[in-house]
Design a protein around this motif. Structure first.
Motif, short mmCIF file in Angstrom:
data_model
loop_
_atom_site.label_atom_id
_atom_site.label_comp_id
_atom_site.label_asym_id
_atom_site.label_seq_id
_atom_site.Cartn_x
_atom_site.Cartn_y
_atom_site.Cartn_z
N GLU A 185 0.81 -1.24 -0.15
CA GLU A 185 0.27 -0.14 0.10
C GLU A 185 0.93 1.23 -0.02
OE1 GLU A 185 -3.49 2.00 -0.15
OE2 GLU A 185 -3.26 -0.12 -0.45
N PRO A 186 1.86 1.49 0.87
CA PRO A 186 2.78 2.47 0.75
C PRO A 186 3.33 3.07 -0.71
CG PRO A 186 3.35 1.27 2.84
CD PRO A 186 2.40 0.37 1.68
N VAL A 187 3.73 1.87 -1.26
CA VAL A 187 4.15 1.97 -2.72
C VAL A 187 3.22 2.48 -3.61
CG1 VAL A 187 5.34 0.97 -4.59
CG2 VAL A 187 6.05 0.36 -2.38
N ARG A 188 2.12 1.92 -3.40
CA ARG A 188 0.94 2.44 -4.55
C ARG A 188 0.67 3.77 -4.02
NH1 ARG A 188 -4.28 -0.45 -3.88
NH2 ARG A 188 -4.83 1.46 -4.80
N LYS A 189 0.66 4.36 -2.80
CA LYS A 189 0.16 5.82 -2.61
C LYS A 189 1.11 6.68 -2.85
CE LYS A 189 -3.13 5.05 1.33
NZ LYS A 189 -3.46 5.26 2.83
N GLU A 190 2.57 6.39 -2.63
CA GLU A 190 3.63 7.21 -2.96
C GLU A 190 3.73 7.55 -4.39
OE1 GLU A 190 8.30 7.96 -2.12
OE2 GLU A 190 7.26 6.22 -1.11
N TYR A 191 3.56 6.31 -5.21
CA TYR A 191 3.64 6.71 -6.89
C TYR A 191 2.55 6.70 -7.50
CZ TYR A 191 8.60 5.63 -5.40
OH TYR A 191 9.84 5.72 -4.89
N THR A 649 9.28 6.43 -24.05
CA THR A 649 8.10 6.94 -23.54
C THR A 649 7.90 7.03 -21.95
OG1 THR A 649 6.86 6.23 -25.45
CG2 THR A 649 5.39 7.09 -23.82
N ASP A 650 8.32 5.88 -21.25
CA ASP A 650 7.98 5.98 -20.07
C ASP A 650 9.24 6.08 -18.96
OD1 ASP A 650 5.20 4.81 -20.37
OD2 ASP A 650 5.96 3.09 -20.94
N ALA A 651 10.19 6.64 -19.68
CA ALA A 651 11.32 6.87 -18.89
C ALA A 651 10.95 7.50 -17.46
CB ALA A 651 11.88 7.90 -19.62
N ASN A 652 10.33 8.38 -17.13
CA ASN A 652 10.06 8.75 -15.99
C ASN A 652 9.50 7.83 -14.96
OD1 ASN A 652 10.83 11.32 -16.41
ND2 ASN A 652 8.76 11.99 -17.02
N ILE A 653 8.64 6.92 -15.52
CA ILE A 653 8.10 5.58 -14.53
C ILE A 653 9.17 4.79 -14.43
CG2 ILE A 653 6.45 3.89 -14.47
CD1 ILE A 653 4.75 5.38 -16.45
N LEU A 654 10.05 4.70 -15.36
CA LEU A 654 11.24 3.56 -15.16
C LEU A 654 12.23 4.03 -13.98
CD1 LEU A 654 12.85 1.34 -16.15
CD2 LEU A 654 13.91 2.72 -17.90
N LYS A 655 12.46 5.50 -13.99
CA LYS A 655 13.27 5.90 -13.00
C LYS A 655 12.57 5.90 -11.64
CE LYS A 655 15.52 9.31 -16.01
NZ LYS A 655 15.29 10.67 -16.53
N GLU A 656 11.25 6.31 -11.47
CA GLU A 656 10.50 6.05 -10.29
C GLU A 656 10.30 4.46 -9.50
OE1 GLU A 656 7.14 9.84 -10.43
OE2 GLU A 656 6.45 7.66 -11.03
N THR A 657 10.37 3.57 -10.69
CA THR A 657 10.25 2.02 -10.28
C THR A 657 11.73 1.60 -9.75
OG1 THR A 657 8.60 2.07 -12.20
CG2 THR A 657 9.67 -0.33 -11.34
N ALA A 661 12.34 0.15 -6.16
CA ALA A 661 12.79 -1.14 -5.89
C ALA A 661 13.66 -1.19 -4.91
CB ALA A 661 13.33 -1.87 -7.39
N GLU A 662 14.74 0.13 -4.99
CA GLU A 662 15.68 0.05 -4.08
C GLU A 662 15.42 0.32 -2.76
OE1 GLU A 662 19.59 0.44 -3.46
OE2 GLU A 662 18.80 0.45 -5.66
N ARG A 663 14.33 0.87 -2.56
CA ARG A 663 13.57 1.23 -1.25
C ARG A 663 13.15 0.03 -0.57
NH1 ARG A 663 10.08 6.73 -0.88
NH2 ARG A 663 11.54 8.11 -1.90
N ILE A 664 12.30 -0.95 -1.44
CA ILE A 664 11.71 -2.23 -0.89
C ILE A 664 12.91 -3.14 -0.67
CG2 ILE A 664 10.28 -4.04 -1.75
CD1 ILE A 664 8.92 -2.32 -3.60
N LEU A 665 13.95 -3.34 -1.32
CA LEU A 665 14.93 -4.27 -1.44
C LEU A 665 15.93 -3.80 -0.02
CD1 LEU A 665 16.13 -5.05 -4.78
CD2 LEU A 665 14.79 -6.51 -3.45
N LYS A 666 16.08 -2.37 0.20
CA LYS A 666 16.81 -2.13 1.31
C LYS A 666 15.97 -2.40 2.55
CE LYS A 666 19.08 1.94 2.98
NZ LYS A 666 19.67 3.68 2.80
N ALA A 667 14.77 -2.37 2.54
CA ALA A 667 13.97 -2.56 3.90
C ALA A 667 13.62 -4.08 4.17
CB ALA A 667 12.72 -1.94 3.89
N ASP A 668 13.70 -4.86 2.84
CA ASP A 668 13.52 -6.18 2.98
C ASP A 668 14.09 -7.05 1.81
OD1 ASP A 668 11.94 -8.69 3.40
OD2 ASP A 668 9.94 -7.94 2.67
N PRO A 669 15.44 -7.27 1.76
CA PRO A 669 16.08 -7.94 0.83
C PRO A 669 15.46 -9.15 0.14
CG PRO A 669 17.70 -7.42 2.51
CD PRO A 669 16.24 -7.07 3.00
N ASP A 670 14.82 -10.01 0.88
CA ASP A 670 14.27 -11.25 0.63
C ASP A 670 12.72 -11.24 0.15
OD1 ASP A 670 16.81 -12.71 0.66
OD2 ASP A 670 16.71 -12.88 2.84
#
Length: 696
Positions: A185-191, A649-657, A661-670
């Motif tokens: 849910e936090p990812v959906r809201k933030e992005y 076309t989706d360069a901005n979405i790619l950067k946000e993604t 991904a970096e945030r998700i893996l930093k908090a929960d690598p597995d």
């Protein structure tokens, strides 16, 4: 409904849908649709917005519009060679309009004098004024029902109609269960991401452009996220892997460099130094070489393969097409022979006979070949290498990360992981390349050899065609060859694009009979494609009319003209890739971009190509021109084979993604926390499915 039960339903065959029997099922299978889940992820390639019909006097050339008119007389049919041309004339209060259809004689029974219909298509300029070619016919009440709605247009294969896909998708959405949301849910809201089921519903049947953009953003984000997490998984596996094949000296490579009739460019020298350091270093090489077509990536690969051979190891190079693999093979052997280097290359492709393959397998397994060149056949189970120290993939986006991993694992038969070198002629701005190739170190060859003549470009309107044909004829009389590119081959798309087969017939009529004109498109069998490309390479064909299947194709130095019809329908990166098919020899080459709609915006985009041959500049300028909604009708080269996302076309979405991904893996690598468990399950499922497909 439980997740397990929902999954079971989604994995059901499409034959559970009404109207799909055994025969129709086979047609869907040709499009890669076997299950309900496949169907719901078979995204539209564009959308049609039905707007109110305009008066005939207000039609604009190059624009898709609708007119309502009455037929002044019965339609007529005339035959020109293999072509049946149906002509009709309609009238309204403001004027008259000529209508033309090709190879649809059955329409004659519908097009009767006094009948009134809505005709929707693209108006084109003729000598006598505007005309409409291949318009779609609607009864007045039917058209009114569809006005101001967005209707999906799906990619089609032979036998599959848009109506069939639309009906099946509607049934699937009505009949099957809601899927469990798997993004935290936090990812959906933030992005600012839509709920998953809303996205699937509205990518097929959006109520508005706003809902479509919102839905598409979510699905693009999902696709990029899974890809980036996969790349990160590979990087984690590779980081710190010790170099089991340390190679410090490069005697055969040095010998070749001394004998070459040209000097490497400074950019090539820099990249070669980086590779030498990798091969001699403490850890395995995982490197990408990015460089425009003709920048000299292949010679760098050859130098690396010779170094590997000097140490008694093998290297393998995988190309995206059989024709390109064969060209690499012949080029390497010719080089070895010409410069007296005692190394042997062997070829392995899918179309070789069983006897030829068996011989190749033996030569590879017994290490009678130092260099192995081929297609995806190189990663088949039967191929056993002896000390495979280096794997090279040419045109990475044609293979994807999974194939690269499988290719790399072929070296484990020697219990050591091979070095990996990836080559790409697709110019991607560095910021995006770092995200997409996150598991690779990046080298860039941003300089063309001094002996390359810059390609001369021009952007023209459709009224220039006749002059372009005369220009092509003159080049062929001088001994050269030409490509003509059409956007697609589907008959249903003729409203918006020249049809490859019919265009070939048209060119055969306007060019002298001595000039051989043939066609090539993606629906041809691989063997047919190879035969056509080989005949073109041998100058048995002078003009090749093709879809973008030639984008990564054959090296034909004698081809000097590239003419692209409906250039506005392509992304700039893809147009630049197509342009790279010419300018490969000693003769001056030319590229003619035909702007089919004459619009100012498309003219501005195409002008970037007109002014520059630098792929990296073009890619960065293309990004600047893009905005939300630009995906309507324009797609890049399908790089990385994303189903819906487009890295430009989706360069901005790619950067946000990448950031997410970096945030998700930093908090929960597995990805094992309760919040990320569903995402982790999806990722593992995606990985397993991809590997299973490769095993097939």
């Amino acid at each position: 409904m439980s997740r397990r039960k929902a999954e079971k339903v989604m994995n059901q065959s499409i034959t559970t849908l009404k109207g799909i029997g055994e025969k129709t099922e086979k047609i869907f299978h040709k499009a890669g649709i076997e299950t309900i889940d496949d169907l719901l992820h078979y995204y539209p390639r564009s959308y049609v917005k039905f707007q109110a019909p305009v008066p005939i006097a207000n039609l604009e050339a190059g624009k898709i519009q609708a007119v309502c008119g009455m037929l002044t007389k019965d339609a007529t049919v005339k035959r020109v060679r293999n072509l049946q041309i149906i002509n009709a004339v309609i009238r309204d209060e403001t004027g008259i309009l000529q209508l033309t259809w090709f190879n649809m004689p059955y329409m004659r029974s519908t097009l009767k004098a006094g009948s009134r219909f809505v005709f929707r298509g693209k108006a084109v300029k003729h000598q006598a004024g505007l005309a409409m070619e291949q318009p779609i016919i609607y009864r007045l009440n039917h058209y009114e029902e569809q006005m101001d709605t967005l209707r999906p247009i799906y990619p089609l294969v032979n036998g599959l109609t848009n109506k069939l896909v639309t009906g099946a998708v509607k049934q699937a959405l009505e009949k099957y269960p809601m899927q469990k949301e798997y993004l935290p849910e936090p990812v959906r809201k933030e992005y600012r991401l839509a709920e998953y089921n809303f996205a699937v519903q509205n990518i097929h049947f959006p109520k508005s452009e706003e809902d479509l953009l919102y839905a598409r953003r979510r699905l693009v984000f999902d696709e990029f996220l899974v890809f980036i997490l996969t790349v990160r998984r590979m990087k984690d596996q590779q980081d710190g892997v010790r170099n089991g094949y340390v190679m410090k000296e490069c005697s055969s490579a040095s010998q070749l460099l001394e004998k070459l009739p040209y000097q490497l460019t400074n950019a090539q020298k820099k990249v070669w130094d980086e590779i030498r350091k990798d091969l001699a270093g403490e850890y395995l090489m995982n490197r990408l070489i990015q460089g425009d077509v003709g920048s000299g990536k292949t010679i760098i690969a050859v130098l690396a393969m010779l170094t590997v051979a000097d140490y008694g190891y093998q290297s393998a190079m995988m190309a995206p097409t059989e024709v390109l693999a064969r060209q690499h093979y012949e080029s390497v052997n010719e080089m070895m022979e010409k410069y007296g280097i005692a190394r042997k290359a062997v070829l392995l492709t899918g179309s070789m006979t069983a006897k030829e393959k068996k011989l190749a397998y033996t030569e590879i397994a017994e290490h009678r070949a130092d260099i192995v060149i081929g297609t995806h056949a190189l990663i088949q189970e039967k191929v056993v290498y002896d000390k495979l120290a280096l794997v090279i993939t040419d045109e990475q986006h044609r293979f994807g990360v999974h194939q690269r991993e499988v290719f790399s694992e072929k070296g484990l038969e020697s219990e050591k992981t091979p070095h990996v070198l990836v080559m790409s002629a697709t110019p991607i701005p560095r910021t995006l390349a770092i995200i997409l190739y996150g598991d690779l170190d990046i080298s860039i060859i941003d300089e063309l050899p001094a002996n390359r003549l810059p390609i001369k470009n021009c952007v023209v309107g459709t009224d220039y065609r006749d002059r372009a044909y005369r220009f092509i004829e003159n080049e062929i009389q001088a001994g050269r060859q030409a490509y003509v590119i059409c956007p697609m081959v589907e008959e249903s798309d003729m409203v918006e694009a020249e049809n490859v087969i019919e265009y070939t017939e048209k060119l055969r009529r306007v060019l002298p009979p001595a000039i051989r004109v043939e066609y090539l498109h993606g629906k041809m069998r691989p063997k047919e494609k190879n035969e056509v490309m080989e005949r073109f390479a041998a100058n048995e064909i002078q003009v090749l009319v093709s879809t973008t299947v030639v984008e990564v194709g054959v090296n034909v130095p004698n081809a000097t003209v590239m003419m692209v019809e409906n250039a506005e329908r392509f992304g700039l990166a893809q147009l630049h890739q197509l342009r790279g098919r010419v300018g490969r020899g000693e003769h001056q080459s030319y590229c003619i971009f035909v702007n089919g709609n004459g619009g100012e915006d498309t003219g501005r985009r195409l002008e970037i190509l007109n002014k520059s041959n630098d792929g990296f500049f073009i890619a960065s300028e293309d990004l600047k021109l893009r905005g939300p909604g630009d995906f309507f009708g324009i797609r890049q080269s399908g790089m990385m084979e994303f189903a819906i996302g487009d890295i430009f076309t989706d360069a901005n979405i790619l950067k946000e993604t990448a950031e997410a991904a970096e945030r998700i893996l930093k908090a929960d690598p597995d990805l094992e926390s309760e919040e990320n468990a569903e995402l982790g399950r999806r990722l593992r499922e995606y990985w397993t499915e991809s590997m299973d497909k490769l095993a097939l």
